[in-house]
Enzyme design. Structure first.
Site, PDB file in Angstrom:
ATOM      1  N   ASP A 138       0.810  -1.223   0.000  1.00  0.00           N
ATOM      2  CA  ASP A 138       0.000   0.000   0.000  1.00  0.00           C
ATOM      3  C   ASP A 138       0.846   1.276   0.000  1.00  0.00           C
ATOM      4  O   ASP A 138       0.429   2.303   0.516  1.00  0.00           O
ATOM      5  CB  ASP A 138      -0.960   0.038   1.219  1.00  0.00           C
ATOM      6  CG  ASP A 138      -1.781  -1.223   1.312  1.00  0.00           C
ATOM      7  OD1 ASP A 138      -2.265  -1.673   0.267  1.00  0.00           O
ATOM      8  OD2 ASP A 138      -1.941  -1.756   2.420  1.00  0.00           O
ATOM      9  N   LYS A 152       2.402   2.105  -5.192  1.00  0.00           N
ATOM     10  CA  LYS A 152       3.165   1.641  -6.369  1.00  0.00           C
ATOM     11  C   LYS A 152       2.468   1.973  -7.675  1.00  0.00           C
ATOM     12  O   LYS A 152       3.105   2.342  -8.642  1.00  0.00           O
ATOM     13  CB  LYS A 152       3.365   0.121  -6.300  1.00  0.00           C
ATOM     14  CG  LYS A 152       4.319  -0.305  -5.218  1.00  0.00           C
ATOM     15  CD  LYS A 152       4.384  -1.810  -5.131  1.00  0.00           C
ATOM     16  CE  LYS A 152       3.194  -2.423  -4.446  1.00  0.00           C
ATOM     17  NZ  LYS A 152       3.110  -2.263  -3.012  1.00  0.00           N
ATOM     18  N   GLY A 158      -4.015  -4.094  -4.755  1.00  0.00           N
ATOM     19  CA  GLY A 158      -4.943  -3.090  -5.269  1.00  0.00           C
ATOM     20  C   GLY A 158      -4.136  -1.848  -5.578  1.00  0.00           C
ATOM     21  O   GLY A 158      -3.835  -1.071  -4.689  1.00  0.00           O
ATOM     22  N   HIS A 159      -3.721  -1.696  -6.838  1.00  0.00           N
ATOM     23  CA  HIS A 159      -2.882  -0.558  -7.202  1.00  0.00           C
ATOM     24  C   HIS A 159      -3.765   0.563  -7.745  1.00  0.00           C
ATOM     25  O   HIS A 159      -4.364   0.440  -8.801  1.00  0.00           O
ATOM     26  CB  HIS A 159      -1.836  -0.979  -8.238  1.00  0.00           C
ATOM     27  CG  HIS A 159      -0.823  -1.926  -7.660  1.00  0.00           C
ATOM     28  ND1 HIS A 159       0.223  -2.453  -8.372  1.00  0.00           N
ATOM     29  CD2 HIS A 159      -0.710  -2.421  -6.407  1.00  0.00           C
ATOM     30  CE1 HIS A 159       0.931  -3.249  -7.571  1.00  0.00           C
ATOM     31  NE2 HIS A 159       0.378  -3.241  -6.383  1.00  0.00           N
ATOM     32  N   GLN A 211       2.339  -6.047  -2.912  1.00  0.00           N
ATOM     33  CA  GLN A 211       2.543  -6.111  -1.466  1.00  0.00           C
ATOM     34  C   GLN A 211       3.877  -5.438  -1.083  1.00  0.00           C
ATOM     35  O   GLN A 211       4.265  -4.504  -1.753  1.00  0.00           O
ATOM     36  CB  GLN A 211       2.492  -7.556  -0.946  1.00  0.00           C
ATOM     37  CG  GLN A 211       1.102  -8.188  -0.995  1.00  0.00           C
ATOM     38  CD  GLN A 211       0.746  -8.749  -2.354  1.00  0.00           C
ATOM     39  OE1 GLN A 211       1.546  -9.428  -2.956  1.00  0.00           O
ATOM     40  NE2 GLN A 211      -0.439  -8.464  -2.831  1.00  0.00           N
TER      41      GLN A 211
HETATM   42  P1  IMP Z   1      -3.104 -12.715   1.542  1.00  0.00           P
HETATM   43  O1  IMP Z   1      -2.079 -12.183   0.605  1.00  0.00           O
HETATM   44  O2  IMP Z   1      -4.514 -12.450   1.112  1.00  0.00           O
HETATM   45  O3  IMP Z   1      -2.881 -14.164   1.879  1.00  0.00           O
HETATM   46  O4  IMP Z   1      -2.965 -11.952   2.943  1.00  0.00           O
HETATM   47  C1  IMP Z   1      -1.839 -12.108   3.794  1.00  0.00           C
HETATM   48  C2  IMP Z   1      -1.472 -10.810   4.490  1.00  0.00           C
HETATM   49  O5  IMP Z   1      -0.975  -9.885   3.538  1.00  0.00           O
HETATM   50  C3  IMP Z   1      -2.646 -10.103   5.161  1.00  0.00           C
HETATM   51  O6  IMP Z   1      -2.167  -9.449   6.319  1.00  0.00           O
HETATM   52  C4  IMP Z   1      -3.078  -9.069   4.131  1.00  0.00           C
HETATM   53  O7  IMP Z   1      -3.738  -7.967   4.715  1.00  0.00           O
HETATM   54  C5  IMP Z   1      -1.725  -8.674   3.553  1.00  0.00           C
HETATM   55  N1  IMP Z   1      -1.811  -8.197   2.169  1.00  0.00           N
HETATM   56  C6  IMP Z   1      -1.994  -8.928   1.067  1.00  0.00           C
HETATM   57  N2  IMP Z   1      -1.988  -8.163  -0.039  1.00  0.00           N
HETATM   58  C7  IMP Z   1      -1.785  -6.912   0.389  1.00  0.00           C
HETATM   59  C8  IMP Z   1      -1.625  -5.653  -0.293  1.00  0.00           C
HETATM   60  O8  IMP Z   1      -1.674  -5.546  -1.519  1.00  0.00           O
HETATM   61  N3  IMP Z   1      -1.401  -4.581   0.506  1.00  0.00           N
HETATM   62  C9  IMP Z   1      -1.303  -4.680   1.848  1.00  0.00           C
HETATM   63  N4  IMP Z   1      -1.421  -5.822   2.531  1.00  0.00           N
HETATM   64  C10 IMP Z   1      -1.661  -6.929   1.801  1.00  0.00           C
END
Ligand code: IMP
Length: 426
Positions: A16, A19, A43-44, A225
């Site tokens: 977040d 990017k 979510g970009h 991420q």
């Molecule tokens: P998952 O990727 O859905 O398995 O989530 C695992 C962890 O990564 C959780 O704490 C999510 O909130 C975090 N997470 C996954 N994708 C994002 C992102 O794009 N931005 C911020 N946190 C993320």
């Protein structure tokens, strides 16, 4: 012609960082934009001409007509969500089918992977990861177990392969006693997504990239991420399931390490985290609320409140080391415009032990802060570094000194235009 390079643009904290906006600003310099890890958990957000787009699986180079965009082998893709995302862009007038190539080796997220994601989270009770619920973990687990389905599988006998895997998932769900779900409608849409995906070039993207690099083309690898959510280097087990770090560019796109050029590390002027897990700089007071409110710190995918805190130099230095960051990009500096004081975490402390290195177990550590004066000036209309107030210059210089890495871009607002390139050392 000299060999081209792959520059990496990476979130280096908890994701977040913004990017999407930076890739969009950078795209004109590149021939190819490629995603190498993650999937619709990302979510970009990109805002221009007053329009807002949230890209989940599609690379942010898609808005630039002349560019090739690649979803690489390291990604996981949900056909129904992909279709939704792609159709929105097509309706807005962007041509995708000739410019978006999808790796045959990328793994498919099945509807039952999403149910498994929920079931595993429910089984974890209070140790929930707080996933995005998009089936990311179960899909990557399946990849590692060598039972997953890949994009290339949709080209032959797909229904049979799908039914076999789905039946296995249903058995697992029965074993977990998680049977209260209905994917009938979701599955229909998902299958439409499979048909829709067949209209795209499904290719050996690593070979395409190899050729592009040999021809001297410039490639931008768009991270998803952040480093602290990396499966190996993040705050395990509260992490995502892929390698979000620079090494993931090599494995997730099939490019050699010596093809990597610049590594841009994106961070915010403060910290946020979504989901569970250790976060030593977290503010539970009104300062945290104020950062959340001014920074609109709510998840782009899930809408959840993001946890907010001051900048964490322990995490930043660690990420710079792991990724080999060559240039830092500081986002959302304007969010701190009204703060009289700004704190920076320089170390962690627990039970009388203080460290400035990322510990194995980040649980239970408290942040040690240094306090710097705030600039209390509206940055949002600024267009050049020469307009920066002294306190902001000092903040930048402090971070550069503490990390040994130059900050070459400072973002002062959500629009493309609010992106200021600067000369390090000023
Ligand atoms: P998952 O990727 O859905 O398995 O989530 C695992 C962890 O990564 C959780 O704490 C999510 O909130 C975090 N997470 C996954 N994708 C994002 C992102 O794009 N931005 C911020 N946190 C993320």
């Amino acid at each position: 012609m000299g060999k081209g390079k792959v520059d990496a643009l990476l979130g280096i904290v908890f994701g977040d960082e913004g990017k999407g906006k930076v890739v969009d600003v950078f795209t004109p310099r590149y021939d190819v934009v490629a995603r190498f890890a993650g999937g619709p958990n990302a979510g970009h957000t990109i805002i221009f001409d007053g329009k807002k787009f949230v890209l989940r699986s599609i690379p942010s180079g898609i808005f630039d007509e002349g560019k090739l965009n690649i979803i690489g082998n390291g990604c996981v893709i949900a056909p129904d969500l992909f279709m939704q995302e792609a159709k929105e862009l097509e309706e807005a007038g962007y041509d995708l089918k000739s410019r978006l190539h999808i790796s045959k080796r990328a793994h498919l997220i099945l509807p039952t992977h999403r149910v498994l994601d929920r079931a595993y989270e429910a089984a974890k009770g209070k140790n929930k990861v707080g996933t995005t619920g998009k089936g990311i973990g179960p899909t990557y687990s399946e990849k590692a177990s060598r039972t997953g389905l890949r994009v290339g599988d949709i080209l032959e006998n797909f229904q049979e392969k799908y039914d076999t895997l789905k039946a296995r998932h249903e058995q697992t769900l029965r074993d977990l006693d998680y049977t209260d779900y209905d994917i009938t409608e979701e599955e229909k849409l998902w299958m439409q997504g499979i048909d829709y995906m067949r209209q795209f070039p499904l290719t050996d993207t690593e070979i395409e990239l190899g050729k592009a690099i040999a021809e001297g083309k410039k490639v931008l690898a768009e991270g998803a991420q952040g480093t602290m959510l990396d499966i190996d280097h993040g705050t395990y087990p509260f992490v995502s399931s892929s390698n979000t770090v620079c090494g993931g560019v090599c494995t997730g796109l099939g490019v050699a390490p010596n093809a990597i050029g610049e590594v841009f590390g994106i961070f915010k002027a403060y910290s946020t985290r979504v989901g569970s897990g250790p976060f030593p700089v977290e503010l539970f007071d009104e300062t945290g609320d104020k950062i959340r409110e001014i920074g609109h710190e709510y998840g782009a995918v899930t809408g959840r409140n993001r946890r907010c805190g001051w900048l964490d130099l322990v995490a930043l230095r660690y990420a710079i080391m792991i990724n080999g960051v060559t240039q830092l990009i500081m986002m959302k500096s304007d969010v701190l415009d009204t703060f009289a004081e700004i704190k920076v975490c320089t170390a962690y402390t627990k039970n009388g032990v203080t460290t400035d290195q990322m510990p194995f177990d980040t649980e239970g550590w408290q942040a040690v802060y240094e306090t710097l004066p705030g600039w209390q000036t509206d940055l949002t209309g600024m267009t050049s570094e020469s307009q920066f107030p002294k306190q902001l210059r000092d903040y930048i210089a402090y971070i550069e000194k503490a990390t040994g890495t130059p900050i070459t871009i400072v973002s002062v607002g959500p629009d493309r235009a609010q992106t200021i390139t600067r000369q390090p050392g000023n």
